[in-house]
Design a protein around this motif. Sequence first.
Motif, PDB file in Angstrom:
ATOM      1  N   ILE A 296     -20.412 119.958  77.459  1.00 12.20           N
ATOM      2  CA  ILE A 296     -20.534 119.102  78.746  1.00 12.20           C
ATOM      3  C   ILE A 296     -19.142 119.325  79.029  1.00 12.20           C
ATOM      4  O   ILE A 296     -18.601 119.755  78.752  1.00 12.20           O
ATOM      5  CB  ILE A 296     -20.454 117.875  78.201  1.00 12.20           C
ATOM      6  N   LYS A 297     -19.621 119.522  80.849  1.00 11.14           N
ATOM      7  CA  LYS A 297     -18.801 120.698  81.392  1.00 11.14           C
ATOM      8  C   LYS A 297     -17.778 119.650  82.204  1.00 11.14           C
ATOM      9  O   LYS A 297     -19.285 118.668  83.074  1.00 11.14           O
ATOM     10  CB  LYS A 297     -19.242 122.117  81.315  1.00 11.14           C
ATOM     11  N   GLY A 298     -17.221 119.761  83.025  1.00 11.38           N
ATOM     12  CA  GLY A 298     -16.725 118.830  83.930  1.00 11.38           C
ATOM     13  C   GLY A 298     -16.602 117.078  83.665  1.00 11.38           C
ATOM     14  O   GLY A 298     -16.323 116.293  84.588  1.00 11.38           O
ATOM     15  N   VAL A 299     -16.695 116.766  83.150  1.00 15.57           N
ATOM     16  CA  VAL A 299     -16.115 115.398  82.308  1.00 15.57           C
ATOM     17  C   VAL A 299     -14.999 115.014  82.318  1.00 15.57           C
ATOM     18  O   VAL A 299     -13.828 115.652  81.935  1.00 15.57           O
ATOM     19  CB  VAL A 299     -16.393 114.938  80.894  1.00 15.57           C
ATOM     20  N   PRO A 300     -14.002 113.984  83.672  1.00 11.92           N
ATOM     21  CA  PRO A 300     -12.360 114.110  83.299  1.00 11.92           C
ATOM     22  C   PRO A 300     -11.729 113.301  82.467  1.00 11.92           C
ATOM     23  O   PRO A 300     -12.651 113.204  81.318  1.00 11.92           O
ATOM     24  CB  PRO A 300     -12.748 112.900  84.475  1.00 11.92           C
ATOM     25  N   ALA A 301     -11.173 113.813  82.334  1.00 12.43           N
ATOM     26  CA  ALA A 301     -10.264 112.875  81.172  1.00 12.43           C
ATOM     27  C   ALA A 301     -10.119 111.323  80.832  1.00 12.43           C
ATOM     28  O   ALA A 301     -10.023 110.904  82.129  1.00 12.43           O
ATOM     29  CB  ALA A 301      -8.622 113.709  81.069  1.00 12.43           C
ATOM     30  N   GLY A 302      -9.974 110.849  79.738  1.00 15.61           N
ATOM     31  CA  GLY A 302     -10.054 109.319  80.272  1.00 15.61           C
ATOM     32  C   GLY A 302     -11.626 108.612  79.570  1.00 15.61           C
ATOM     33  O   GLY A 302     -11.860 107.379  79.860  1.00 15.61           O
TER      34      GLY A 302
ATOM     35  N   THR B  58      -6.923 125.577  72.846  1.00 13.68           N
ATOM     36  CA  THR B  58      -8.072 126.258  71.502  1.00 13.68           C
ATOM     37  C   THR B  58      -8.740 124.867  72.226  1.00 13.68           C
ATOM     38  O   THR B  58      -8.514 123.620  72.933  1.00 13.68           O
ATOM     39  CB  THR B  58      -7.595 126.570  70.687  1.00 13.68           C
ATOM     40  N   ASN B  59      -9.976 124.250  71.944  1.00 10.81           N
ATOM     41  CA  ASN B  59      -9.873 123.661  71.891  1.00 10.81           C
ATOM     42  C   ASN B  59     -11.463 123.294  69.719  1.00 10.81           C
ATOM     43  O   ASN B  59     -12.337 123.146  70.245  1.00 10.81           O
ATOM     44  CB  ASN B  59     -11.656 123.921  72.756  1.00 10.81           C
ATOM     45  N   HIS B  60     -10.765 123.469  69.743  1.00  9.03           N
ATOM     46  CA  HIS B  60     -10.886 123.161  68.278  1.00  9.03           C
ATOM     47  C   HIS B  60     -11.316 121.099  67.957  1.00  9.03           C
ATOM     48  O   HIS B  60     -12.322 120.948  67.473  1.00  9.03           O
ATOM     49  CB  HIS B  60      -9.846 123.055  66.897  1.00  9.03           C
ATOM     50  N   ALA B  61     -11.201 119.980  69.255  1.00 15.47           N
ATOM     51  CA  ALA B  61     -11.482 119.162  69.134  1.00 15.47           C
ATOM     52  C   ALA B  61     -12.371 118.664  69.671  1.00 15.47           C
ATOM     53  O   ALA B  61     -13.177 118.241  70.123  1.00 15.47           O
ATOM     54  CB  ALA B  61     -10.274 118.205  69.885  1.00 15.47           C
ATOM     55  N   GLY B  62     -12.994 119.987  70.474  1.00 14.66           N
ATOM     56  CA  GLY B  62     -14.971 119.582  71.197  1.00 14.66           C
ATOM     57  C   GLY B  62     -14.458 118.321  71.923  1.00 14.66           C
ATOM     58  O   GLY B  62     -15.741 117.853  72.356  1.00 14.66           O
ATOM     59  N   GLY B  63     -13.419 118.996  72.925  1.00 16.84           N
ATOM     60  CA  GLY B  63     -12.666 117.621  73.830  1.00 16.84           C
ATOM     61  C   GLY B  63     -12.531 116.607  73.734  1.00 16.84           C
ATOM     62  O   GLY B  63     -12.678 115.671  75.178  1.00 16.84           O
ATOM     63  N   ILE B  64     -12.065 116.211  72.840  1.00 23.11           N
ATOM     64  CA  ILE B  64     -12.421 114.293  72.868  1.00 23.11           C
ATOM     65  C   ILE B  64     -11.156 114.103  71.788  1.00 23.11           C
ATOM     66  O   ILE B  64     -11.452 114.652  70.277  1.00 23.11           O
ATOM     67  CB  ILE B  64     -13.357 113.714  72.201  1.00 23.11           C
ATOM     68  N   LEU B  65     -10.206 113.300  72.115  1.00 21.38           N
ATOM     69  CA  LEU B  65      -8.835 113.413  71.436  1.00 21.38           C
ATOM     70  C   LEU B  65      -9.250 111.272  70.895  1.00 21.38           C
ATOM     71  O   LEU B  65      -8.703 111.472  71.712  1.00 21.38           O
ATOM     72  CB  LEU B  65      -8.121 114.041  71.952  1.00 21.38           C
ATOM     73  N   GLY B  66      -8.624 110.911  70.099  1.00 21.56           N
ATOM     74  CA  GLY B  66      -8.470 109.892  69.880  1.00 21.56           C
ATOM     75  C   GLY B  66      -9.934 109.177  70.572  1.00 21.56           C
ATOM     76  O   GLY B  66      -9.757 107.632  71.052  1.00 21.56           O
TER      77      GLY B  66
ATOM     78  N   ASP C  46     -10.615 114.692  76.630  1.00 20.63           N
ATOM     79  CA  ASP C  46      -9.247 114.969  77.228  1.00 20.63           C
ATOM     80  C   ASP C  46      -9.790 115.489  78.872  1.00 20.63           C
ATOM     81  O   ASP C  46      -9.025 117.067  78.781  1.00 20.63           O
ATOM     82  CB  ASP C  46      -8.167 116.252  76.348  1.00 20.63           C
ATOM     83  N   GLY C  47     -10.636 116.215  79.285  1.00 17.13           N
ATOM     84  CA  GLY C  47     -10.978 116.857  80.055  1.00 17.13           C
ATOM     85  C   GLY C  47     -11.588 118.255  79.669  1.00 17.13           C
ATOM     86  O   GLY C  47     -12.183 119.264  80.713  1.00 17.13           O
ATOM     87  N   THR C  48     -11.397 118.832  78.763  1.00 16.05           N
ATOM     88  CA  THR C  48     -11.891 120.063  78.959  1.00 16.05           C
ATOM     89  C   THR C  48     -13.551 120.213  78.188  1.00 16.05           C
ATOM     90  O   THR C  48     -14.032 118.996  77.912  1.00 16.05           O
ATOM     91  CB  THR C  48     -10.877 120.991  77.757  1.00 16.05           C
TER      92      THR C  48
ATOM     93  N   ALA D 170      -4.130 109.495  79.866  1.00 11.54           N
ATOM     94  CA  ALA D 170      -5.454 109.278  81.582  1.00 11.54           C
ATOM     95  C   ALA D 170      -6.008 108.531  81.317  1.00 11.54           C
ATOM     96  O   ALA D 170      -6.454 108.003  82.886  1.00 11.54           O
ATOM     97  CB  ALA D 170      -5.843 111.471  80.694  1.00 11.54           C
ATOM     98  N   LYS D 171      -6.330 107.709  80.469  1.00 11.79           N
ATOM     99  CA  LYS D 171      -7.000 106.645  80.919  1.00 11.79           C
ATOM    100  C   LYS D 171      -6.279 105.325  81.903  1.00 11.79           C
ATOM    101  O   LYS D 171      -7.233 104.656  82.305  1.00 11.79           O
ATOM    102  CB  LYS D 171      -7.799 105.768  79.833  1.00 11.79           C
ATOM    103  N   TYR D 172      -5.280 104.854  79.898  1.00 10.73           N
ATOM    104  CA  TYR D 172      -5.489 103.453  81.134  1.00 10.73           C
ATOM    105  C   TYR D 172      -3.594 103.852  81.450  1.00 10.73           C
ATOM    106  O   TYR D 172      -3.071 102.764  82.331  1.00 10.73           O
ATOM    107  CB  TYR D 172      -4.366 103.515  80.076  1.00 10.73           C
ATOM    108  N   GLY D 173      -3.223 105.349  82.301  1.00 11.99           N
ATOM    109  CA  GLY D 173      -1.824 104.963  83.235  1.00 11.99           C
ATOM    110  C   GLY D 173      -0.712 105.243  82.157  1.00 11.99           C
ATOM    111  O   GLY D 173       0.224 105.637  82.668  1.00 11.99           O
ATOM    112  N   PHE D 174      -0.807 104.810  81.106  1.00 10.92           N
ATOM    113  CA  PHE D 174       0.510 104.549  80.618  1.00 10.92           C
ATOM    114  C   PHE D 174       0.202 103.770  79.190  1.00 10.92           C
ATOM    115  O   PHE D 174      -0.760 103.690  78.590  1.00 10.92           O
ATOM    116  CB  PHE D 174       1.612 103.335  80.340  1.00 10.92           C
ATOM    117  N   ARG D 175       1.283 104.525  78.280  1.00 13.98           N
ATOM    118  CA  ARG D 175       0.816 103.364  76.646  1.00 13.98           C
ATOM    119  C   ARG D 175       2.023 103.343  75.497  1.00 13.98           C
ATOM    120  O   ARG D 175       2.748 103.472  76.322  1.00 13.98           O
ATOM    121  CB  ARG D 175       0.189 104.599  75.961  1.00 13.98           C
ATOM    122  N   ASP D 176       1.261 102.337  75.172  1.00 13.71           N
ATOM    123  CA  ASP D 176       2.710 102.606  73.662  1.00 13.71           C
ATOM    124  C   ASP D 176       2.958 103.425  73.012  1.00 13.71           C
ATOM    125  O   ASP D 176       1.911 103.189  71.771  1.00 13.71           O
ATOM    126  CB  ASP D 176       1.706 100.673  72.963  1.00 13.71           C
TER     127      ASP D 176
END
Lengths: 368, 368, 368, 368
Positions: free
Chosen positions: A212-218, A276-284, A288-290, B113-119
Amino acid sequence: MPGSILGNKLRVSTWGESHGMGIGVVIDGCPAGLALTETDIQAYLDRRKPGQSKFSTPRREDDAVTIQSGVFEGKTTGTPISLAVYNKNQRSADYSEIASYYRPGHADYTFDAKYGFRDYRGGGRSSGRETIGRVAAGAVAAKLLQTLGVRFLTYTKSIGPVAISGEQFDAAQISQNALYMPDAKAAGQAAQYLEDCMKNRDSSGGVVECIIKGVPAGIGEPVFDKLDARLAGAIFSIGAVKGFEIGDGFRAAYANGSENNDAFYYKEDGTVAKKTNHAGGILGGISDGTDIVFRAAFKPTPSISAAQETVNKNGETISVQIGGRHDPVIVPRAVVVVEAMAALTIADLMLENMSARTDAIWDFYKNK
Amino acid sequence: MPGSILGNKLRVSTWGESHGMGIGVVIDGCPAGLALTETDIQAYLDRRKPGQSKFSTPRREDDAVTIQSGVFEGKTTGTPISLAVYNKNQRSADYSEIASYYRPGHADYTFDAKYGFRDYRGGGRSSGRETIGRVAAGAVAAKLLQTLGVRFLTYTKSIGPVAISGEQFDAAQISQNALYMPDAKAAGQAAQYLEDCMKNRDSSGGVVECIIKGVPAGIGEPVFDKLDARLAGAIFSIGAVKGFEIGDGFRAAYANGSENNDAFYYKEDGTVAKKTNHAGGILGGISDGTDIVFRAAFKPTPSISAAQETVNKNGETISVQIGGRHDPVIVPRAVVVVEAMAALTIADLMLENMSARTDAIWDFYKNK
Amino acid sequence: MPGSILGNKLRVSTWGESHGMGIGVVIDGCPAGLALTETDIQAYLDRRKPGQSKFSTPRREDDAVTIQSGVFEGKTTGTPISLAVYNKNQRSADYSEIASYYRPGHADYTFDAKYGFRDYRGGGRSSGRETIGRVAAGAVAAKLLQTLGVRFLTYTKSIGPVAISGEQFDAAQISQNALYMPDAKAAGQAAQYLEDCMKNRDSSGGVVECIIKGVPAGIGEPVFDKLDARLAGAIFSIGAVKGFEIGDGFRAAYANGSENNDAFYYKEDGTVAKKTNHAGGILGGISDGTDIVFRAAFKPTPSISAAQETVNKNGETISVQIGGRHDPVIVPRAVVVVEAMAALTIADLMLENMSARTDAIWDFYKNK
Amino acid sequence: MPGSILGNKLRVSTWGESHGMGIGVVIDGCPAGLALTETDIQAYLDRRKPGQSKFSTPRREDDAVTIQSGVFEGKTTGTPISLAVYNKNQRSADYSEIASYYRPGHADYTFDAKYGFRDYRGGGRSSGRETIGRVAAGAVAAKLLQTLGVRFLTYTKSIGPVAISGEQFDAAQISQNALYMPDAKAAGQAAQYLEDCMKNRDSSGGVVECIIKGVPAGIGEPVFDKLDARLAGAIFSIGAVKGFEIGDGFRAAYANGSENNDAFYYKEDGTVAKKTNHAGGILGGISDGTDIVFRAAFKPTPSISAAQETVNKNGETISVQIGGRHDPVIVPRAVVVVEAMAALTIADLMLENMSARTDAIWDFYKNK
C-alpha cells in the motif's frame, strides 16, 4: 455484536448467502461528495469473478452490482450506500446429500454446532460468494483512498511451491495472467502445478501480498486499534486465511535488532525516511509514511474430489467425494478480496485520525 | 473509536504511560458472581515482571495491583472492575536527549507524526509497560474461563535460532525456566544465544505459541468477528508482533488440500472429533471443539546499545547509542501478554455466543 | 455492550461505587494538544458537591480529582485520560438493614433481579455518586468545546411548583444561589418549598434546562445518531430523569404547524437564521446553528424519612423509614451533571462530523 | 460511527431515500431458529401505510417487503436478514423548485450545512419513508419478543387538543379507527379537528403512548445503557419527536417523593409487585417486571400549504407554499414506528442481559 458489521467511521454491513437471493452490503459513513458509479464497483467485482481461467469455477456468474441508495447526481450523499448483487441462477439443485454430512475443512460442522442448523446450499453464508459484499464495499473505500493518493498493489506471491522473489517482480504482469502473479514465468509454473493438483483430485494453498503506497504517517490508533492489528483482523476474517504477517513478519522472529531496526534519515526535501523497511511501514501500530507491506497465507481449497473421511448426521463415519467443479486454489480470486479488506481498513482509520489533534479540529471548525 | 478499548460483551479500557502515575484498566461486562481477588490478578502480573532473570531488565517493579471497584464481598457485582498498578518510582530522569530524536524501531516518530508531540519518558503510552493493563484484565477473563473449563498453555516456541519441536515438549518445564520454554535443554541454548546477543550489543526475536483447551464448538461470529480474526487482531495489537498464524499457518499455503483437511470421525462417546488438527481448532471462523493453536512472531527488542543511525528534530541525521539496560528479547515476558489477550478474546466471544439460538434464549427467560 | 461506556469518538468509561474505594473515569479519544489541569476538572466537580446549602447532604466530601494519565507537560497527549476521585471516608457503617429490603423508588430490587446480589452500601453503583465520573469527563469535553466557541447555560428551571419564566431570567443569578436558579426571588420561594418538604419528611422533583450556544450547523448524524436522539439518551441515562424535551417539547404536540415551524431568513451578514426557535436548534436531527435548548424532568428524591411500605428478603411486606440525611431535591446538584452529559454528547458528535465531506478530508490530508 | 446503525446484540443497518430505488434494512444478530415470513413483516409495514384514511397521503404505495437473506426453510439462520421495500413509482417529478430553497421545519437546511448538498427529492434520506427500514426490522424484533411473552400496546394518546384519558381506554378500538385511538369518541373528535386543520392549510401535533407488557425484571444495563436511556434515544431518533417521558414523566417533576415512590409488596404467589407504577416499569434504568409505559410528543407535520417565509440559495428571503398533499398529522402513522423502535430496544437489551450472571453462563455451557 454479531459479526457481519465492520469498521467504525466507515462501516460496512454485509448480507447474503451463496444460493439465496443475492449478496449485498450497506456502507454507512462514506463521506459526501465522492464521485461514484456502478462501473467503479463492477471493476473490482470483475477481478473476483470465476470463470476467467481454467483454474476457477466455470459457472458463469455475472455478479452485476446495483447501487440502491446513497448516491445522487453521481456523488455520494453521506448517507448509507446499499449495494447488491442478485444471483442470476438460484438453481434448486439437490443439496440433500451435502446437508446430511460435514465436509472436511469447511464450516458445515461449526455452523451446525453454533446455530443448530444451517443453510447448506453451496455453503450458505460461509461460501466464498460472501466476499462479494466485501469487494463491493472495498471498491468504494479504494475510490475514496485514490482521491487521497493511496494506491494498492496486490498479487499472488506464491501458489504451492511456486513463489515470486524480488528480482522477478513485474507489476505490469499482474493483470496479464489469470493467476495475478507479477512474473510471467512463475505464473506458467504455477499453472502447471495446478494442473497437476487437479489431475490428482487435489488442491493447493498460496500466499497473497499487498503493498500500500501513499498512506501518510500517523494512521492507526494505539493500543488495540493499531493499524497492523486492524489489518490483521480484517484480513484474517477472509475465509481460508491461516497466517498474516507485516514487513519481515515471521522472519523478524529469527533476526537480530541490529538487522531488523530501520534507520531513519532525512531526505533532501527535508522529510523523514527509512533506509530499509523491515517494519513494513508501521511502527508502534501507526503508519510511518513508507510502503505498508503485508502477506496472507491461504490454505488449499477444502473442496477436493478425492475421497475423504467424515461424519454424517446419522452418527456414522463415512467416506465422501465432493462433486462439482471447484477452484484448485483460492488465491487468485482472493487477491481482490485482500485488497478490498485493506482498503476498508485504511479508509476507516484515515477518517478516524482526523480528530487526533486539537489544532486540526480548530482548523476544521474555523474554516467552515 | 479511539484505540484503547477492546471487546464487546467483555470490554476493557486501558490507560497509563510508562513513567506516569501508573497503568490501569477498567473491565466492563464481567458477569456478576465470579469470585475474584487481587491475588488472582497478581499471579498473572507476576509472570510479566521484569527482573526474574538476567535477560530481563533488573529494575525492581513491584507492580502490585489494586481492585478499585466492581467486587463486593469477594465476588464481582456485574459493574465495572477498575484495576490499577501505580508506579513506585517515577524517577525524574533526564529524558531530554531521547526527546530530541526518534529511536529506530520504536513509535517515537509515528506518535509525533500523529499527535504533534509525545510523552517521551520511557516510551510513554507505547512502552511495554502498557501491557500491564492487558494482563490484569486478562487475568479476570482467564478466571472466568477457568470456571468454564477453558485452559491455556502458552510458552516460548523459539528465541532466535533456538526452537522447540514437538518431541521436546514438556509442559511442566515452562514455569521452570526464566524463558518459559517447554524444554530445559532448549532453554539453556536460548540463554546462551541471548548472552551472545548482549555481548554484541544486540537483541533477538522469537515466537510465542498458545494452546487453548476446552473451548466448546460454536464460538466465533461470522463474517468479520470470526474467532481467528478476533484473535489475530488482539494478538497483533501487542507491540512488536509482526506475524500471526493459526494451526498450520503459513505452512498451509504450501500444502495440498488432501493433507490440510482434517478428517472428522465419531469418538466412542458419540461426539464428533478430528483425526488431525491442521486447522488449529477453528473452521469457518468458529471453534470446532478441538485445541485452538496459534503462534505470534515477535521482532527483536528495538532498544539495542549498538550504534544506530537516526534523525533528530533539528533536521540532522545522527548516530545514537541507546543507554540503559534493556531486555535482549521480548518474548519471555510477552508470553503472559499473549495469553491475556487470548483470554479476553475467547471470553468475549463466549459471552457473545449465548444468544446465537432462540432455544437458548427461551430457556434462559423461562428458567429464570 | 455493558453499560458503563459512552460515546464513539470521545469515549468515556466510568467505574466506582458510592462506598467503595472511589469513582473514576477513563476518557479515550480526547484530541492531543488541549491544555488541561486538575483545576479545570475540579471546578466542575465542585458544582456537584454536597454540603453547599442546607438542601444538600451535609457530609463533607472533598471529591478531589487526580489526573492519572494522558496529560504531559500540561497538555493532553491523545491517549487515555484517567481521572479518579478517591473516597476519603469509607465508613464501615452498618448497612445490614438496608441490605435486607428494597427501598421504594431505588434500584435495589432491580439490581438484585439482574445480578443476583448487589453492593448495598449507599446504593453501590446506582448511587448518585456515580455521576462524579460523568462530571469529571464532562469537564474535559467542556474544555475542548470552549476552545471551539461552544458555551453552556444550565440551571434549575423548576423545583416542585416554583418555576422560572422567561421574564425572570437573570443568568448572573445562577451561581449566586444554592439552587442554581436564574432568579433570586424564585430561588427564595423554592427554598421555602423545600423547607416545607423536609418538615413533611418528603421530597420534591424539578426540571433542569440547558441552553447550548455556539454549536455550528451540521452536527448530528442521521438516522439513529441524531443530535437530539443522542442528547435524549445521554440525559436519560442520569438517574432520576423521567422526561426529556427539546425546544417546545411536549407543547409542540398541542401546536399547529403554522405556529411550530420556524421561518428562515438571511441576516445582514448573509448567514441563515431563524425568526423563532420552537425547534430548539435541531432540525432533522442536525444542529441548525441556533441555540440548542432542552429540559430534563427529575423525579423527587426517593429517599424520604416518612414511613413507606416495601418488601424484605424474608418474603415479608414491611414498613420502613429511611434514616440518614438526604437531599430533599436532586435538581440543583444535577445541573452540572446535565451539562456534563450534554458536553460529552456535543463534543463526540463534533469530532464525528469532521469526516462528513470529502472536501474536508482532502483539505486535512493535503494541508498536513 | 455514522448514524444509520443501531443496537449491539441485535443490530440494524438501514438505507434508502424517499425517491430512490427503495428502502431497506439489514438485521445482524437475530438468533437462529425463529420462524419468520414476509407476512410477519408485512403486517407491521401495513400499519404505517399511507392512504388508509383521508388524513394520510393518498399516494398508493404498496411497500411490499422482500426477505433477501438470513431465512432458510422458514427459520432465521442466525446470519444477517436483509429486508427491502422497492419503490414502485420513482416519478421523476420536478423537484427543482424545492431544491432551490429550505422548507421550514424540515432538514433541508441542516443536510446542506452538513454534507454540502442533498438528495432533495421528497426529502431524500430525511423523509418519513426512511422509517420503513425501522418498521421492517422492528417486526422481526417483535416476533422474537412475542415468543418470550412480551407484548406491545401502542396508540395515539392525543391529537392537538383531543386527548385520551384513562377512563375512555378501550384497547379493542385501537385498530378500529384510522387514527389508532383507544376511544371511538375521541377518534371522532380528533378527525373533526384534523379536518379543520386541513381547511386552515395547517397541521397538528400529537402524542403516542406505548405500554410494554411481559418484560421480565432485570433488563437494562447501568450506567449509560439504562433501559430508559436506550428507549429515549431510540424513540427520539424518529423524525418529528420533540419530547419523551417514562411513567409519570414531567409530572414527576412536580410531585413529592411520598406520592411518586411506588410501594413494593408480595403477591400471593410470592412474587414482588408494586402498588402503583409512577416509575413506568423501570427503576435505576432496569426493568422491574411491571408494565413499561412511555410517551413521545410529535410536532405538527412541517409541510403545510399555508404560505411560509424561508430562504433560497440565491440569498433571498422568500415566501413559499408547499404543494402536494401531506398528512395533517404524523402521529397515527408513527404509532407503529414507535412500537418498532421499542421492540428493537427491548430485544437488544434482553439478549444483552443473558450474560449478566456467571451462573447463567455456567448453565448455558454445561447444558449445551
